[in-house]
Every structure is written in C-alpha cells, then in structure tokens.
Design a protein around this motif. Structure first.
Motif, PDB file in Angstrom:
ATOM      1  N   LEU A 127      24.256  10.449 -60.672  1.00 45.57           N
ATOM      2  CA  LEU A 127      24.583   9.033 -60.773  1.00 45.57           C
ATOM      3  C   LEU A 127      25.600   8.821 -61.887  1.00 45.57           C
ATOM      4  CD1 LEU A 127      21.964   6.182 -60.584  1.00 45.57           C
ATOM      5  CD2 LEU A 127      23.844   6.073 -62.208  1.00 45.57           C
ATOM      6  N   ARG A 165      29.331   7.129 -61.657  1.00 45.83           N
ATOM      7  CA  ARG A 165      29.636   5.916 -62.411  1.00 45.83           C
ATOM      8  C   ARG A 165      30.875   6.103 -63.282  1.00 45.83           C
ATOM      9  NH1 ARG A 165      25.466   2.330 -66.167  1.00 45.83           N
ATOM     10  NH2 ARG A 165      27.111   0.890 -66.829  1.00 45.83           N
ATOM     11  N   HIS A 202      25.714   5.748 -55.765  1.00 45.25           N
ATOM     12  CA  HIS A 202      24.771   4.964 -56.547  1.00 45.25           C
ATOM     13  C   HIS A 202      25.389   4.621 -57.906  1.00 45.25           C
ATOM     14  CE1 HIS A 202      20.138   4.437 -57.246  1.00 45.25           C
ATOM     15  NE2 HIS A 202      20.802   3.311 -57.342  1.00 45.25           N
ATOM     16  N   ALA A 213      26.294   0.962 -59.592  1.00 43.91           N
ATOM     17  CA  ALA A 213      25.883   0.546 -60.937  1.00 43.91           C
ATOM     18  C   ALA A 213      27.072   0.010 -61.725  1.00 43.91           C
ATOM     19  CB  ALA A 213      25.240   1.726 -61.667  1.00 43.91           C
ATOM     20  N   GLN A 235      28.223  -3.272 -60.478  1.00 41.06           N
ATOM     21  CA  GLN A 235      27.336  -4.347 -60.912  1.00 41.06           C
ATOM     22  C   GLN A 235      27.693  -4.798 -62.328  1.00 41.06           C
ATOM     23  OE1 GLN A 235      23.192  -3.280 -60.739  1.00 41.06           O
ATOM     24  NE2 GLN A 235      22.529  -5.161 -61.760  1.00 41.06           N
ATOM     25  N   VAL A 236      27.889  -3.843 -63.183  1.00 46.06           N
ATOM     26  CA  VAL A 236      28.238  -4.148 -64.567  1.00 46.06           C
ATOM     27  C   VAL A 236      29.548  -4.921 -64.640  1.00 46.06           C
ATOM     28  CG1 VAL A 236      29.006  -3.133 -66.729  1.00 46.06           C
ATOM     29  CG2 VAL A 236      26.995  -2.216 -65.568  1.00 46.06           C
ATOM     30  N   GLU A 241      17.454   1.841 -50.226  1.00 46.04           N
ATOM     31  CA  GLU A 241      16.765   0.960 -51.170  1.00 46.04           C
ATOM     32  C   GLU A 241      17.626   0.502 -52.332  1.00 46.04           C
ATOM     33  OE1 GLU A 241      13.715   0.046 -50.423  1.00 46.04           O
ATOM     34  OE2 GLU A 241      13.573   1.387 -48.686  1.00 46.04           O
ATOM     35  N   THR A 242      18.865   0.924 -52.365  1.00 41.17           N
ATOM     36  CA  THR A 242      19.715   0.442 -53.447  1.00 41.17           C
ATOM     37  C   THR A 242      20.062  -1.018 -53.179  1.00 41.17           C
ATOM     38  OG1 THR A 242      21.713   1.149 -52.273  1.00 41.17           O
ATOM     39  CG2 THR A 242      20.744   2.722 -53.819  1.00 41.17           C
ATOM     40  N   VAL A 243      20.659  -1.645 -54.167  1.00 42.03           N
ATOM     41  CA  VAL A 243      21.034  -3.047 -54.012  1.00 42.03           C
ATOM     42  C   VAL A 243      22.512  -3.197 -54.313  1.00 42.03           C
ATOM     43  CG1 VAL A 243      20.597  -5.410 -54.758  1.00 42.03           C
ATOM     44  CG2 VAL A 243      18.745  -3.712 -54.795  1.00 42.03           C
ATOM     45  N   ARG A 253       9.918   0.647 -55.686  1.00 40.42           N
ATOM     46  CA  ARG A 253      10.360  -0.677 -55.274  1.00 40.42           C
ATOM     47  C   ARG A 253       9.270  -1.394 -54.470  1.00 40.42           C
ATOM     48  NH1 ARG A 253      16.056  -2.260 -52.203  1.00 40.42           N
ATOM     49  NH2 ARG A 253      15.464  -4.457 -52.006  1.00 40.42           N
ATOM     50  N   GLN A 254       8.700  -0.656 -53.554  1.00 38.28           N
ATOM     51  CA  GLN A 254       7.655  -1.254 -52.725  1.00 38.28           C
ATOM     52  C   GLN A 254       6.419  -1.617 -53.546  1.00 38.28           C
ATOM     53  OE1 GLN A 254       7.226   1.710 -49.655  1.00 38.28           O
ATOM     54  NE2 GLN A 254       8.855   0.807 -48.386  1.00 38.28           N
ATOM     55  N   HIS A 274      13.296   2.867 -61.478  1.00 36.06           N
ATOM     56  CA  HIS A 274      14.567   2.531 -60.843  1.00 36.06           C
ATOM     57  C   HIS A 274      14.317   1.602 -59.650  1.00 36.06           C
ATOM     58  CE1 HIS A 274      18.800   4.387 -59.977  1.00 36.06           C
ATOM     59  NE2 HIS A 274      18.844   3.092 -60.169  1.00 36.06           N
ATOM     60  N   ALA A 331      15.624  -2.262 -58.955  1.00 38.87           N
ATOM     61  CA  ALA A 331      16.282  -2.697 -57.716  1.00 38.87           C
ATOM     62  C   ALA A 331      15.612  -3.947 -57.168  1.00 38.87           C
ATOM     63  CB  ALA A 331      16.247  -1.565 -56.683  1.00 38.87           C
ATOM     64  N   GLN A 348      16.303  -6.947 -59.232  1.00 38.68           N
ATOM     65  CA  GLN A 348      17.657  -7.450 -59.011  1.00 38.68           C
ATOM     66  C   GLN A 348      17.692  -8.345 -57.772  1.00 38.68           C
ATOM     67  OE1 GLN A 348      20.564  -4.326 -58.608  1.00 38.68           O
ATOM     68  NE2 GLN A 348      22.206  -5.750 -58.056  1.00 38.68           N
ATOM     69  N   VAL A 349      17.074  -7.866 -56.720  1.00 39.59           N
ATOM     70  CA  VAL A 349      17.042  -8.626 -55.481  1.00 39.59           C
ATOM     71  C   VAL A 349      16.354  -9.972 -55.682  1.00 39.59           C
ATOM     72  CG1 VAL A 349      15.999  -8.719 -53.196  1.00 39.59           C
ATOM     73  CG2 VAL A 349      17.137  -6.632 -53.960  1.00 39.59           C
ATOM     74  N   THR A 392      21.398   3.400 -65.436  1.00 39.79           N
ATOM     75  CA  THR A 392      21.010   2.298 -64.564  1.00 39.79           C
ATOM     76  C   THR A 392      21.474   0.993 -65.199  1.00 39.79           C
ATOM     77  OG1 THR A 392      18.877   2.089 -65.668  1.00 39.79           O
ATOM     78  CG2 THR A 392      18.954   3.516 -63.731  1.00 39.79           C
ATOM     79  N   VAL A 393      21.380  -0.075 -64.402  1.00 40.16           N
ATOM     80  CA  VAL A 393      21.793  -1.380 -64.921  1.00 40.16           C
ATOM     81  C   VAL A 393      20.637  -2.349 -64.786  1.00 40.16           C
ATOM     82  CG1 VAL A 393      23.445  -3.265 -64.716  1.00 40.16           C
ATOM     83  CG2 VAL A 393      24.152  -0.906 -64.185  1.00 40.16           C
TER      84      VAL A 393
END
Lengths: 361, 361
Positions: free
Chosen positions: A253, A257, A282, A286, A289-290, A312-314, B257-258, B282, B286, B289-290, B313-314
């Motif tokens: 990751l 990035r 991924h 990130a 998003q930043v 599952e990422t956003v 996430r779930q 992580h 996510a 964020q959603v 990560t963010v």
DNA sequence: TTGAAAGCGGTACCAT
DNA sequence: ATGGTACCGCTTTCAA
C-alpha cells in the motif's frame, strides 16, 4: 501370530550378543527413536509387514493391521521419510518456488496447492526466490531444493535462468510453471497471459471513455509485461501513457501511495490510473482521499488481482480477477497425475482472467 | 566388497562376480541421476572424498577439491539429501508450523526465519495448521512433519494438544514456540504477553480519555487473550466493554468492516474501537468513512501488529508494534545454536511490544 | 589428507 | 497375506 514378547519400554536393549542380521550400531548422535524394525520385532512380524501397515494397510490382514497399529501407538513410532524416500525414490515432497510470501498475491495459490497435495499425503517445501530486482537467489534455491528429491516442482513464472531451467529439466520430475503462459514450458504451465491482461485493461478503460491513462507499477517482470500489453492497447487507440511511476516489488500500500504522490507532484493530468496490483491501487485511493481527489469522477483507479479487500475499499476497487485458488488446485492435480504416471493432460492451461468493475472506474 | 557374517547367511550365496564394490541394480523407477559414487569414480577418488568436497572442503587438498568440483559441474551432480540426512541424522530441515500464511501477521516472521536459516544452509518446511476454529490439523501435521526428521521445529503459539506436545517433546529436537509466552515451554519460547498487550491498550486508551471502548475481534486464541487483558484493564478503571463483535480468524479487511457495521447497527455508543488486528482496523476505517464517522474525533481506532500499511491508511492507524522480523531471526538463531549444541540460551525471551500512536487515537 | 567397511531406516522384488 | 534379501546414496568410524 499373537506372539507378544515381554513388552516393556521400547528402548535400547542391552542384549547385543546374537548375530542379528546386520550388526546394530547406534550412532553417536543418539536417536533413541523407535524404528520400523523395533515395531516389527515387538509385534512379532517382519519389517515389511509393518511398512505395509503404514503405507498400504489394505494389503495386510485386518488382525495384523490392528496388532501392528497397537504397537505403533504404544511405542510412538514415527516413520522416517528420509529412509523411506531413499528406498522408494518417492519423497512425497513437492517443491514450490515463489518470489515471496510477503504482501503476496501468491499466498492463496500456495494455500490451495498445499491443501490439495495434503489430501494426497504430499507436503510442500516452500522456497522464496526473491524478486529479481532484489537479487534473485533462484539458482541456488533450485539446487538446494532439488537435493531434497521432490517428487514434483511448482514454480511461479516461466522465465528462469538457463541454469535453473536445465537443472529442472534434468531432474526428471514433473514441473508446473504457473501464473504466466508460454508455448514452451519446461513441462506444464498453468496461468494466463499478462500481455492480454494489459491489453484488456487498456481496451476497457478506453471503452469507458478514459483517455489520459497513467500507471503505478512494480518493476516485476510479469507486471511489466502487463504494462506492455496496456501500452500496446493504448497505442492501438491512438493514445499514449499519461505518465508512469515505477516502484520496486513487492507491492505494498505504501509503495502505491508514494508512487501516486510522485505522479501527482509531477503534475499529471491523468483521468485514470492503472496499478500493477491491488495493494498499489489501495495506496492510490488513500493518497487520493488525502488530496481530495474524487474517485472515479475525477480519476479512475484499477487494480490487479482482485484480492479479498478490493470489494471493501472505499470506493470499492475495480480490479482484474485471477483464479488464484484454481491455479493452485489445478497445479496440484496436474502434478499428482504426472507423479502417478497418468496420461498427460494439456501442457498449457490458460485460466484466463476477468475484469471486475466496481466503483473506482 | 560387501561381506556378510557367514553365520547369518541361510544360503551361503556364491560371491557376486561383479567387480564393482556393491552390486548396482538401477531400480525400475529409473533415476539416471548422477550419484556421489559416480562422481568419485570419474574423479578417481573415493566417495568419502567427494562427500568432503561438498560438505567440508577445508578438509581436502585444494587440488583435489578443484578436480572433484570440475567433475561435479560437468556431470550435474546434485547431492541427495535424503541419503545424506539418513546417514548423518541431520536433515538440514527446520519445520515451521503456523496457523496460516493468508492475510497473515506471521509472514514477516517466517521470512526472517527462512532467511536466517538459509544463511546456515538450512531450509524450512512450512506446515499450515489452520486456525482452531476451522478445525485445526495441527496433530496430523506434527506427525507428518516429524517424519521428515527436521533438525528443529518452530511453532506459533504455546497451547498445543497433549498429543502434539508429547510428540514434540519425544522427538528430541530443539523446539521454539513463538508469538506468545509461557513459563513452561516445550523447549524455548520467544514472544510477548498477549494479556499485557491488552492491558496496555486499555490503559492507554483510558489514559487518552476514552471511556466507551468496544472491540472488533477474531476468535483466535491469542487474540482472545489480548481481549482478556483489555477487559481486565477496563475493569481496573471501573469500565466495561462497550460492545464487541467477534469474527472468525483469519483477519481480513472485510471481516473488520462487517464486524464494525454489525456493532453500529446494534447501536453502539463507543468512543473507541480496539481491533485484534490491523486488517480489522482497516476495515473499521473503511466502514467509518462510508458512514461519515469522524476519526478520531468521534471514534478512535486502534489496531494490532503495526503492519506496513498501518502508517499509510487515512487517517494513519495507531497500532501495537511487534518485532515480527526480530522474532523470526531470534528463533532461527536460537535453533541453530541448539542444533550446534551450543550452551543453551534463555528458555524464555520476551520481545515486548510498543503502542504506536498515530492519527486514529 | 585419504580411504575401506559398515551401516542409517526403510522399500522393491520375488518367493512362498 | 507375509517374508527374505539386497539394496537406495550417503556419512561415520577407524585406520593408514
């Protein structure tokens, strides 16, 4: 046959007089391990019968099996596969050569390979060759691993050094190369065309209307062939690459990035970024998003591998799905068939791939 | 010339005419492999000299070494470690038993273990035991792997079945248990206290002012002990757990996430979520964020493992750092020392841990 | 520095 | 269904 000599503990007997078939010595490095001969003696059968009970019990009378197994359990006998392998010329070992297991797209394949082989009483010795860019030790590893006399070899990739290829060929062992394709495999190959993946990705993105396509890429050989396919596709559409940022393998990751950040800092005007892995993608998400880069409206992102997290990422990552488990299972089955001397299946198996469209494109 | 004690010969067989030392047979499964004896003959030396050239060249005259190596290269001789291991009682194999390599926190440890052992001419056979919740096959694996006569065993965790533990003990082989701690290791243990991690995490969060602490957790044994430590810490501060969501191991982003979604849907009022892994954390990020949950202002998140991606990560993930590579290297060194019969080092090594504060707490 | 003899612990082959 | 014999390919011990 129930001849049960005064059984006590299975330990070195003092009785050392009679001329036993072959003088026993008990080497210096004491290994008070119970041997098959010990079990045989205690059970009052011949060694070969114990061997059969362990390996092919169906050839032995049920009562004998039960009797011998009782002795095995009581003595804690553990077969010595070094000896067995030496005598039978079957190690029940399959060597697997992979670049790495860290952050790796190969682990699922290895898992399936291992699981399938386990069912058939085979075990996997894993050899990590390292990526070429980090100084591959494939050659030394091939030698080291062949000295274990594996019954088959599984290896990622089709481009090996002359020396590795020769050794693999002269080992006279089934070999399956995976995760790539070639018309001249060492023996068998199960994978897909990286050029085709690249081309399909290019066609797909252009078809979606993207025109300024940049890439975030690992300097891995197979990955670079995907990029080649991508560039050819773009060229066919009269386009060029809108910038590229290369990172050393393996894919992380962080690497993605940073590579994307570099791309941005160079002032890219890309409307889509193709990544050589989901991990990179991924990372791109990130960084986007930043920086407040809207995805996919301002920038599309496409990964590779369709790892478990991609969905599952956003936003959810579009990617290229490879049947990672399938490759491992098919490889195991092909190797097993060859070990058993079954009629050879196809030399070349293309498992294909599939572009999975999600929210990032 | 093989001489059998006459007393054992049922049918005193006439001496073989063959002038070769030991009659050669060439079994049916043809293995036209070059043997050490072949090399010896061609080089005009004895087999043992070839063996020394391969294993301890410093004992052989330089000219002889050169001569023999030339023959080895020309013939493509590959030593047979099954035979060598059988004769020397050293397989140069180290068995590593891990729950899984998929999405795993252990891969770096395995990598370091493998690398360190490789330097010492040892190879690793990996055994994947599976998580208990998925029906562990540790017992069968222990047997299977011990039959390879490894010179040492590396195993994740300290809680094994009675049977596994007994087999490992009676194998008379150095064993290192890792990634946990116990006062009664099978042999040696290198790891850290999961209870302490949990407690430290609790103290840390409470110290930061969080009061409603929930957890997203894998049903893995070690993970659950971390949770135990966490709950005890909270209790000491007069707090309870503000909800928990358990997921089957292994840890994935999706699972986290779930689980977090489930927690939210149950209407949690947590101000902090502790996760049993970075992957879960992580996933929490996510989902947050959603759902537009501000982190850390509305909700703090803490992972475990401090994997490479945690810093990226963010927002950047706070986590608990474990010296994953260090454990692998130390384990390798400890095993090597024991194999060489060096004076025993400490039986129990606590490598500790460190809470890494980033943006999510 | 080099070598001969004797296994290491099993299995293949062939009988019985 | 069971067993006798001769190895599999290498290293150890002991001697030269």
């Amino acid at each position: 046959m129930r001849r049960k000599p005064p059984v006590t503990a299975p330990h070195p007997r003092p009785e050392r007089r009679a001329p036993r078939g072959r003088g026993r010595r008990r080497a210096s490095r004491s290994t008070n391990a119970v041997t098959l001969a010990d079990v045989a003696k205690i059970a009052g059968v011949s060694p070969i019968t114990v061997s059969r009970v362990v390996n092919r019990p169906e050839l032995v009378h049920a009562d004998t099996v039960a009797q011998v197994q009782r002795v095995i359990a009581r003595t804690g006998y553990v077969p010595n596969m070094l000896a067995g392998g030496l005598a039978s010329r079957r190690s029940r070992l399959v060597a697997a050569l992979v670049p790495t297991v860290v952050n790796s797209i190969f682990v699922d394949t290895i898992q399936s390979l291992t699981d399938t082989l386990w069912e058939a009483r085979y075990q996997v010795v894993l050899g990590m060759t390292g990526y070429a860019s980090h100084g591959s030790r494939e050659e030394a590893l091939v030698s080291a691993i062949l000295s274990r006399r594996p019954d088959a070899v599984f290896v990622v990739g089709v481009n090996h050094s002359r020396d590795s290829r020769r050794r693999l060929l002269t080992a006279h062992v089934p070999v399956v190369e995976v995760w790539d394709l070639t018309t001249s495999p060492i023996d068998m190959v199960i994978g897909f065309s990286h050029e085709q993946v690249g081309a399909a990705v290019g066609d797909y993105l252009v078809g979606k209307g993207y025109r300024r396509i940049a890439s975030v890429w690992a300097d891995d050989e197979r990955a670079l062939r995907r990029r080649k396919g991508l560039l050819e596709s773009l060229a066919r559409h009269g386009l060029g690459e809108a910038g590229a940022s290369l990172v050393p393998a393996p894919s992380t990751l962080r690497g993605g990035r940073q590579a994307f950040a570099a791309l941005l800092d160079r002032g890219t005007d890309a409307d889509a970024v193709v990544c050589s892995s989901d991990a990179f993608a991924h990372g791109v998400l990130a960084e986007a998003q930043v920086r407040g880069i809207a995805i996919p409206s301002r920038l599309a992102v496409l990964g590779f591998g369709d790892l478990e997290f991609a969905a599952e990422t956003v936003p959810a990552l579009s990617s290229v799905r490879i049947d990672r488990h399938g490759i491992g299972r098919l490889a195991a089955e092909a190797l097993l068939a060859r070990i058993e001397g079954k009629p050879a299946g196809p030399k070349v198996v293309d498992v294909g791939f599939q572009i999975i469209e999600r929210e990032t494109t």
